[in-house]
Design a protein around this motif. Structure first.
Motif, PDB file in Angstrom:
ATOM      1  N   VAL A 242       0.838  -1.193   0.000  1.00 15.18           N
ATOM      2  CA  VAL A 242       0.000   0.000   0.000  1.00 15.18           C
ATOM      3  C   VAL A 242       0.881   1.253   0.000  1.00 15.18           C
ATOM      4  O   VAL A 242       0.674   2.178  -0.785  1.00 15.18           O
ATOM      5  N   TRP A 243       1.892   1.243   0.854  1.00 16.50           N
ATOM      6  CA  TRP A 243       2.803   2.394   0.919  1.00 16.50           C
ATOM      7  C   TRP A 243       3.560   2.600  -0.393  1.00 16.50           C
ATOM      8  O   TRP A 243       3.872   3.723  -0.779  1.00 16.50           O
ATOM      9  N   MET A 244       3.862   1.508  -1.062  1.00 14.48           N
ATOM     10  CA  MET A 244       4.570   1.619  -2.339  1.00 14.48           C
ATOM     11  C   MET A 244       3.762   2.475  -3.315  1.00 14.48           C
ATOM     12  O   MET A 244       4.318   3.303  -4.036  1.00 14.48           O
ATOM     13  N   LEU A 245       2.442   2.269  -3.313  1.00 12.49           N
ATOM     14  CA  LEU A 245       1.594   3.074  -4.196  1.00 12.49           C
ATOM     15  C   LEU A 245       1.457   4.499  -3.686  1.00 12.49           C
ATOM     16  O   LEU A 245       1.451   5.457  -4.464  1.00 12.49           O
ATOM     17  N   LEU A 246       1.342   4.635  -2.347  1.00 12.91           N
ATOM     18  CA  LEU A 246       1.229   5.987  -1.787  1.00 12.91           C
ATOM     19  C   LEU A 246       2.481   6.801  -2.115  1.00 12.91           C
ATOM     20  O   LEU A 246       2.414   7.994  -2.369  1.00 12.91           O
TER      21      LEU A 246
ATOM     22  N   GLN B  94       4.373   6.401  -4.732  1.00 14.13           N
ATOM     23  CA  GLN B  94       4.655   6.417  -6.166  1.00 14.13           C
ATOM     24  C   GLN B  94       5.145   7.812  -6.571  1.00 14.13           C
ATOM     25  O   GLN B  94       4.474   8.810  -6.301  1.00 14.13           O
TER      26      GLN B  94
ATOM     27  N   MET C  67      -4.616  -3.269  -4.756  1.00 20.53           N
ATOM     28  CA  MET C  67      -5.256  -2.828  -3.518  1.00 20.53           C
ATOM     29  C   MET C  67      -6.382  -3.774  -3.101  1.00 20.53           C
ATOM     30  O   MET C  67      -6.627  -3.976  -1.916  1.00 20.53           O
TER      31      MET C  67
ATOM     32  N   TRP D  95      -7.274   4.460   2.147  1.00 21.96           N
ATOM     33  CA  TRP D  95      -6.923   4.660   0.736  1.00 21.96           C
ATOM     34  C   TRP D  95      -6.916   3.328  -0.008  1.00 21.96           C
ATOM     35  O   TRP D  95      -7.398   3.220  -1.129  1.00 21.96           O
TER      36      TRP D  95
ATOM     37  N   PHE E 264      -4.906   7.656  -9.192  1.00 25.04           N
ATOM     38  CA  PHE E 264      -4.008   8.725  -8.759  1.00 25.04           C
ATOM     39  C   PHE E 264      -4.621  10.104  -8.914  1.00 25.04           C
ATOM     40  O   PHE E 264      -3.911  11.098  -8.985  1.00 25.04           O
TER      41      PHE E 264
END
Lengths: 291, 274
Positions: A121-125, A127, B242, B27, B40
């Protein structure tokens, strides 16, 4: 058979099942590993040769080892930061706040989840070009936000942020429990003497919970030294080896290159470091831990 | 009045900070219901304009369904949980209630084993399991999972808090140690057993490292491995990622919300009184 002897035998009987497992899955492998570290054992080749201390010689000349030590230190720096933050949060939560148990649960939630999942999840946050964190940073006027996990200079800090967030709830819970043990009289006496809340926190509360701080430092550092799954899952130690902490370096040697003799030797170096950190803290505690 | 307003102020400050702690989860869940071009979008669309279940469906159906990973994880975590909890209680009773030679020394040895990093054990266990033929089977996770040093430590802490007189008087009345253990101590220790069971379950549910080292076949994968597998395979599909992480995390969040009291008790009980 006399009574006392029978008692003793029963004691062993109760412990036996668990001890068998501990011997089989902890003690025997540990001894086995002590043997392998003196060999050139490679899983992919049938030849095993006793090479003495060559693995250590190789390790101390391996530049990757020194990089991984540096990265490990950088990773470990998350521990005191997380402990400090947790102390402050616990201080506030310990005062009168509404919805205390909800707040406690909110802070604790990361700790119960899988490190691998939250790392994704953090990897996407994180990005770099479109991720929400950098979008936010740009919106408040930071034109060149960090590349987080994508650059060699920032990747470890990104991991640190995840790790601080992950450990925070656990540290906070320990402090909250420790605050419960503080004698109310001491706090009242301080109040009567006219101590400011700042003085009360630093001269009374902080020293009184120092055994907990000590425990959190030791367990936090040990846990961090052993962790590698979360990092392996999202960065595989990259980019360019920039997140290869020592535990991950061992894993790669053992199960990516099948250098099992070498990996065993490094794993005992890891043990030695853990042991050393624990001992230094044990000796150092006299200076700041008050029981 | 002043006290009330500071109380409110602190609450709001903590709620804001706490929100940051759970924002990644919110999220994650929100994104799993979005369409790809909304992922995004900034400012963040917390409630997607068009809620889609497509990604969750993909995770649960399709070639590699999470159902398999769930069943594998459940099987391993449940067996380990029951076994480890019982064996820990048994050993903890021996360590706390029966005097025998070398008891304290043995317990110190147990504790010192906690310092040995798992990396030391991975290689020899890998070789050992390969030799005895349980590498790449669930046994490689279940067998070692039945034994936990932490569990013995936690249960011993709890048993120490039960007054010795209770068991001693039962002993004087003629009950044997087994009877005292099963009929007196275990019922008394229910909260501690629940605590250990929940913590142990969460370890095995979240365990990625052991599964990574000891499992090879995809149909043996547990949830964390399955999740990683799924994500690497569809790495451009952020919504699917996700949805997959939600599937991996949400059961633990539910367990936590239900068993919060026990988890927190177990963690503080084992740490502070130690």
């Amino acid at each position: 058979m006399n009574w006392a002897k029978k008692q003793r035998r029963l004691g062993y009987l109760f412990i036996l099942p668990n001890m068998l497992g501990v011997i089989l899955f902890f003690v025997v492998p540990a001894i086995f590993s002590l043997g392998i570290m003196f060999t050139n054992y490679k899983y992919t080749s049938p030849d095993i040769e006793w090479i003495g201390l060559d693995n250590f010689n190789r390790l101390f000349h391996d530049p990757v080892f020194y990089v991984s030590l540096k990265k490990t230190a950088l990773f470990l720096s998350a521990v005191p930061v997380s402990i400090g933050l947790a102390f402050l949060v616990a201080l506030v939560l310990n005062r009168s706040v509404y919805v205390k148990s909800l707040l406690r649960a909110m802070f604790f939630m990361p700790y119960i989840t899988s490190g691998v999942a939250v790392a994704f999840v953090w990897m996407l946050l994180f990005q770099p070009s479109q991720g929400p964190i950098n979008s936010f940073l740009r919106s408040i006027g930071i034109d060149n936000p960090p590349g987080w996990m994508s650059t060699t200079t920032s990747s470890m800090y990104a991991i640190d942020i995840i790790w601080i967030w992950f450990l925070l709830g656990y540290n906070m819970i320990i402090y909250l429990a420790a605050f419960q043990e503080i004698p109310q009289e001491q706090l009242e006496a301080a109040k009567i003497d006219g101590a400011s809340s700042w003085t009360t926190v630093w001269k009374i509360i902080f020293p009184l919970v120092s055994p907990s701080t000590f425990l959190l430092m030791i367990t936090g550092l040990i846990t961090s030294m052993k962790t590698f799954g979360m990092i392996e899952a999202v960065t595989q130690g990259g980019p360019g080896g920039s997140t290869t902490i020592l535990s991950l370096f061992i894993y790669h040697n053992a199960f990516r290159y099948y250098e099992m003799g070498y990996a065993s030797a490094i794993s005992w170096v890891l043990f030695a470091i853990i042991f050393l950190i624990t001992m230094i803290q044990w000796v150092g505690q006299k200076r700041w831990v008050h029981y | 009045m002043e006290i009330k307003s500071t109380k409110l102020l602190y609450t709001i400050a903590m709620l804001v900070l706490g929100l940051f702690m759970i924002l990644p989860f919110l999220w994650m869940i929100s994104t799993s219901f979005k369409t790809p071009n909304e992922v995004f979008q900034y400012p963040i669309q917390w409630i997607p304009q068009k809620v889609t279940f497509e990604h969750h469906l993909k995770v649960w159906t399709g070639k590699e369904s999470f159902l398999i990973y769930y069943m594998n994880s459940l099987k391993i975590a449940l067996i380990c949980m029951v076994g480890a909890t019982f064996l820990s209680a048994l050993a903890a009773y021996g360590f706390s209630r029966i005097e025998f030679k070398g008891r304290n020394l043995l317990f110190m040895f147990y504790l010192s084993m906690m310092m040995v990093p798992p990396q030391v054990l991975f290689v020899p266990k890998f070789i050992l399991f390969d030799k005895i033929g349980i590498y790449n089977t669930h046994w490689a996770l279940i067998l070692p999972g039945l034994f936990t040093i932490f569990g013995v430590f936690l249960m011993r802490q709890f048993f120490m808090s039960i007054p010795q007189e209770i068991t001693e008087s039962a002993f004087v009345d003629g009950a044997g140690h087994f009877r005292i253990f099963f009929q007196l101590m275990l019922p008394l220790a229910k909260p501690a057993l629940a605590t250990l069971a929940i913590i142990d379950f969460s370890w095995h549910w979240n365990d990625y490292e052991n599964a990574l080292v000891f499992l090879l076949d995809r149909n043996l994968y547990t949830v964390p491995l399955g999740m990683q597998n799924f994500i690497l395979e569809f790495n451009i599909d952020y919504n699917g990622m996700m949805a997959a992480t939600s599937a991996g995390i949400v059961p633990m969040l539910l367990v936590f919300l239900i068993g919060q009291k026990y988890i927190i008790q177990g963690i503080t009980g084992s740490a502070v009184k130690g």
